[in-house]
Design a protein around this motif. Structure first.
Motif, mmCIF file in Angstrom:
data_model
loop_
_atom_site.group_PDB
_atom_site.id
_atom_site.type_symbol
_atom_site.label_atom_id
_atom_site.label_comp_id
_atom_site.label_asym_id
_atom_site.label_seq_id
_atom_site.Cartn_x
_atom_site.Cartn_y
_atom_site.Cartn_z
ATOM 1 N N TYR A 56 -8.369 -5.301 5.526
ATOM 2 C CA TYR A 56 -8.315 -4.765 6.883
ATOM 3 C C TYR A 56 -7.225 -5.456 7.707
ATOM 4 O O TYR A 56 -6.519 -4.808 8.493
ATOM 5 N N LEU A 57 -7.102 -6.747 7.538
ATOM 6 C CA LEU A 57 -6.063 -7.483 8.261
ATOM 7 C C LEU A 57 -4.681 -6.976 7.873
ATOM 8 O O LEU A 57 -3.828 -6.722 8.741
ATOM 9 N N LEU A 58 -4.453 -6.798 6.583
ATOM 10 C CA LEU A 58 -3.153 -6.309 6.119
ATOM 11 C C LEU A 58 -2.884 -4.884 6.604
ATOM 12 O O LEU A 58 -1.759 -4.550 6.997
ATOM 13 N N VAL A 59 -3.923 -4.044 6.586
ATOM 14 C CA VAL A 59 -3.755 -2.660 7.045
ATOM 15 C C VAL A 59 -3.405 -2.627 8.533
ATOM 16 O O VAL A 59 -2.476 -1.938 8.964
ATOM 17 N N SER A 60 -4.158 -3.356 9.357
ATOM 18 C CA SER A 60 -3.911 -3.350 10.801
ATOM 19 C C SER A 60 -2.568 -3.984 11.138
ATOM 20 O O SER A 60 -2.002 -3.712 12.198
ATOM 21 N N HIS A 61 -2.076 -4.803 10.219
ATOM 22 C CA HIS A 61 -0.797 -5.492 10.428
ATOM 23 C C HIS A 61 0.364 -4.728 9.798
ATOM 24 O O HIS A 61 1.498 -5.212 9.807
ATOM 25 N N GLU A 62 0.079 -3.533 9.266
ATOM 26 C CA GLU A 62 1.077 -2.715 8.572
ATOM 27 C C GLU A 62 1.758 -3.520 7.456
ATOM 28 O O GLU A 62 2.969 -3.452 7.271
ATOM 29 N N SER A 63 0.948 -4.278 6.706
ATOM 30 C CA SER A 63 1.511 -5.179 5.704
ATOM 31 C C SER A 63 0.934 -4.999 4.314
ATOM 32 O O SER A 63 1.279 -5.741 3.391
#
Length: 833
Positions: free
Chosen positions: A697-704
């Motif tokens: 989720y962190l990577l998704v919200s960070h576009e990463s």
């Protein structure tokens, strides 16, 4: 358009024929094109207390208003005479006062008017004309002649709108415009700019000229920004200026820069809180003292509002004979000042047939049409007149002629008033060939006002033969002046750029995170997973931390309600409640405010994207569909437009012209929110499955997420996520990269290169960057025991970084945006609004 015999007037013939060739559908199509172009260019007029919102699109009618040059020459001569006359009146009122001494004008008309400011008595000016700018509202009377309706001299508005109207109609009606020999406007604006340059007290070749605006909520703020952009002068507010040692200075990022000429759009009483209205936040304390010393030119002079006085109208013929030994060229409305017994008795006996005004515009509702008043209202008005007769003037009710107007697809007659503009020159006054035409909203409306829903027209002065018009390639006498830089940037403009960066960054980061959480809510709805699962609780808490909408999901509110019991309701509030600080709607509103405050800096493409963002959000607010999928769709559109907007910013202004401040604000905000996300999702340990999903989720919200997969090609591990999101020096979304970018950008600020040591904001960001460079992901996730719930080293680092960013922001604000505090008068004074 027609003669009394209902023949089309000769100079209207070509337009009449052209409209006929277009046909009803063609003309309506042109009107739609005009509406579209004005919206695309962001032309607005602020209507106070409008339920539709503050920034109302400017309305321009497709059918222009025409005058032939032969008739215009008489009007032009009359306007020049009237401008010169009022210039002499202004000199006399604040000088010898011979008009009063010789009984030409009763003293009550001058001293009883709110525009008369005793503080301005005896001030000497270096401008060619004391009254540098003059505007007159004119309308055609029943005798076929154009009559003067109002005089505007304080800070006359409309010149920029007139120029925008001309630009639009010449593009949208090119075939008619090119064939009708319309007199151009560029020569007038060259003279206007030259008037500003010549106003400099020391006759500088390239004086520092600023345009003083009350701010983005003023009704004609678009015009202030438009003229600043068109002429190339800084748009400043009162907080941008300061008085020091008898001179006026603009607070730039580097320091103080002397101001020579101020084109003001702030009303007289608000211009100096030390000598005039003490509650004003719009002016500059001590400004009148600088004017007295002759160290700055104010256009128009403070105190000019005394000329906006209908009480003077009955005495204008006598004033013209006294000063000029001439009769008035332009007729006026028949007027009776109630301070004279004979005139007052006439007014009281004929009040139902007259229009009653106060001699000063104490408020917008002070005009009374006798024919519409009830008996009780008439008696009340009579009592007011008898109590203070000198305050009132009555005017004849005149049925002014109408002009054709495109209304709901048909040509209909409408009352209109044309505002003309004159500027002082060496030889007298120069009049704009045209002006701003305002049109009543419907057939029966007598009063013409943009605040009351009126529209506008372009004003064409037609010549018999086409004239060659040379357009200015530059405004200043010497075109070799270098480009402006950070040193020329007003401090308030710099602050607005800084906050524009912060708010656009906040909007984008929060929108992406909220979208990600909503998608998880949809997945839970479509699965057997419980809606109160651990991962959703973590995500909901992260929403509260990221947006600052406490208590939110963290604890019960004052009513004893717990948001976790109804997550959808709380999410809806976090997204749509514009009155809730931290909500997405509130953040978009703050982003809009900062954008409007510096709109003179942005390109037309940026405005189009910005307006598209506003349309998407307004449409969403009005839509009854509040489903999660609908919200996700809107957030997708919003995020796409925000990214486009951010990309266009770099094309709009140069780094040294203020873009640097935007970048610093953007990077500070994105860094701060990245830290908040990392603390919310990484600092606490969870079981392996939950932790894996939180990392994703962190990577998704960070576009990463895609970059992570491409870089590591492995199962998502916390050490790799920390390396990418926090410690990677080359990845533009990582904390280390953003700290390094901030470090480089703030080193270009004016104070950064004047010291032999680091200034405070450099120290804080350097310390944060050093901590990140010394950090190791493996050490950050280590725990002393398996029972530890919190990754203390990671959490402590993130907390320290957050504090350092806050200190950096505070230091930048104190160094560059610390505007002067309010200064109070020694003696209290009362000024009517």
């Amino acid at each position: 358009m027609f003669t009394p015999k209902m023949d089309v007037k000769p100079h209207w013939t070509k337009l009449f024929k052209g409209l006929g060739e277009l046909g009803e559908e063609g003309l309506n199509a042109r009107q739609r094109d005009i509406d579209w172009l004005l919206a695309e260019n962001g032309v607005t007029y602020n209507v106070y207390n409008d339920p539709k919102g503050l920034h109302r699109p400017w309305n321009l009618n497709a059918v222009p208003f025409l005058l032939h040059e032969s008739e215009w020459k008489l009007v032009e001569a009359g306007l020049k005479q009237r401008a010169e006359l009022l210039n002499l009146v202004l000199k006399d009122v604040y000088g010898e006062r011979n008009l009063i001494k010789n009984g030409i004008v009763p003293s009550e008309i001058i001293y009883g008017h709110r525009g008369f400011l005793r503080q301005c008595t005896g001030i000497k000016y270096s401008t060619e004309k004391l009254l540098s700018m003059y505007a007159a509202d004119i309308a055609r009377g029943t005798d076929g002649r154009l009559w003067v309706v109002n005089d505007r001299a304080e800070a006359p508005s409309g010149m920029g709108y007139a120029l925008e109207n001309r630009s639009t109609t010449s593009r949208m009606l090119p075939e008619m415009f090119s064939k009708m020999n319309v007199k151009g406007l560029s020569g007038f604006f060259q003279e206007f700019n030259q008037m500003l340059v010549d106003a400099s007290p020391e006759n500088k070749e390239n004086p520092n000229i600023v345009i003083l605006t009350p701010g983005s909520h003023n009704e004609t703020y678009f015009e202030h920004a438009f003229l600043a952009s068109f002429l190339g002068y800084p748009l400043v507010q009162g907080n941008d200026l300061v008085v020091r040692n008898g001179f006026l200075w603009m607070k730039s990022l580097k320091g103080l820069k002397q101001v020579d000429v101020v084109l003001r759009r702030v009303d007289d009483a608000y211009i100096d809180p030390l000598e005039l209205r003490e509650d004003s936040r719009l002016g500059v304390a001590g400004l009148l003292d600088v004017v007295r010393r002759g160290n700055v030119a104010i256009i128009n002079p403070v105190g000019s509002a005394v000329l906006e006085n209908p009480g003077l109208i009955p005495f204008m013929p006598a004033i013209a004979r006294y000063f000029l030994k001439e009769e008035l060229i332009l007729p006026q409305i028949a007027s009776w000042w109630c301070g004279q017994e004979k005139e007052r008795n006439y007014v009281l006996n004929n009040i139902s047939n007259l229009v009653i005004k106060r001699i000063d515009r104490t408020n917008r509702e002070s005009i009374h049409f006798g024919e519409f008043l009830s008996k009780d209202e008439i008696e009340k008005l009579k009592a007011e007149i008898n109590l203070r007769p000198y305050r009132f003037v009555a005017q004849e009710k005149i049925n002014f002629s109408t002009a054709p107007n495109l209304t709901d697809g048909k040509i209909e007659p409408r009352n209109l008033v044309a505002r003309t503009f004159s500027i002082g020159t060496e030889d007298g006054y120069s009049v704009m060939p045209g002006g701003l035409v305002r049109v009543a909203p419907d057939r029966d409306t007598v009063r013409v006002s943009n605040q009351r829903g009126g529209t506008s027209k372009d004003f064409w002065i037609l010549e018999d033969a086409a004239s060659k018009e040379t357009k200015a390639h530059y405004w200043q006498p010497k075109p070799s002046i270098g480009a402006t830089g950070l040193n020329d940037l007003p401090s308030l403009t710099a602050e607005n750029l800084y906050w524009a960066g912060r708010y656009v960054g906040r909007t984008l980061v929060n929108a992406r995170f909220l979208r990600m959480v909503l998608k998880q809510m949809v997945l839970v709805q479509n699965s057997s997973e419980k809606p109160d699962s651990v991962k959703l609780q973590v995500l909901f808490n992260a929403v509260t931390q990221l947006t600052g909408t406490f208590p939110g999901f963290s604890e019960k509110n004052k009513k004893g309600e717990f948001a976790m019991d109804d997550p959808y309701k709380e999410m809806l509030s976090v997204i749509l409640d514009k009155n809730r600080s931290g909500s997405l709607a509130h953040t978009i509103s703050m982003f809009s405010n900062s954008y409007y405050s510096i709109r003179n800096l942005w390109s037309s493409d940026m405005w189009r994207v910005f307006e598209n963002i506003q349309k998407i959000w307004r449409s969403f607010e009005e839509d009854s569909d509040r489903s999660i999928n609908k919200i996700i769709k809107v957030l997708n559109q919003l995020i796409t437009r925000l990214i486009a907007f951010m990309g266009l910013i770099e094309e709009s202004i140069m780094v040294q012209q203020g873009l640097l401040l935007y970048f610093i604000g953007l990077q500070l905000e994105q860094s701060t929110l990245t830290i908040t996300k990392c603390r919310s999702l990484l600092s606490i340990k969870y079981d392996e499955q939950v932790e894996y999903e939180l990392l994703e989720y962190l990577l998704v919200s960070h576009e990463s997420l895609n970059i992570y997969r491409h870089s590591y090609r492995s199962y998502i591990q916390i050490e790799h996520v920390i390396d990418l999101v926090m410690l990677d020096l080359e990845y533009s979304r990582s904390l280390t990269y953003m700290f390094n970018r901030i470090q480089k950008d703030i080193s270009k600020l004016p104070h950064s290169d004047t010291m032999h040591h680091l200034v405070d904001y450099q120290k804080y960001i350097f310390e944060g960057f050093s901590k990140l460079r010394l950090a190791n992901s493996i050490d950050l996730v280590k725990s002393e025991s398996k029972e530890d719930v919190v990754r203390k080293d990671l959490d402590n680092l993130l907390e320290e970084l957050s504090d350092l960013l806050y200190e950096t922001s505070q230091s930048i604000s104190k160094t560059y945006f610390d505007h002067t505090t309010k200064q109070n008068q020694l003696v209290r004074q009362s000024f009517p609004i």
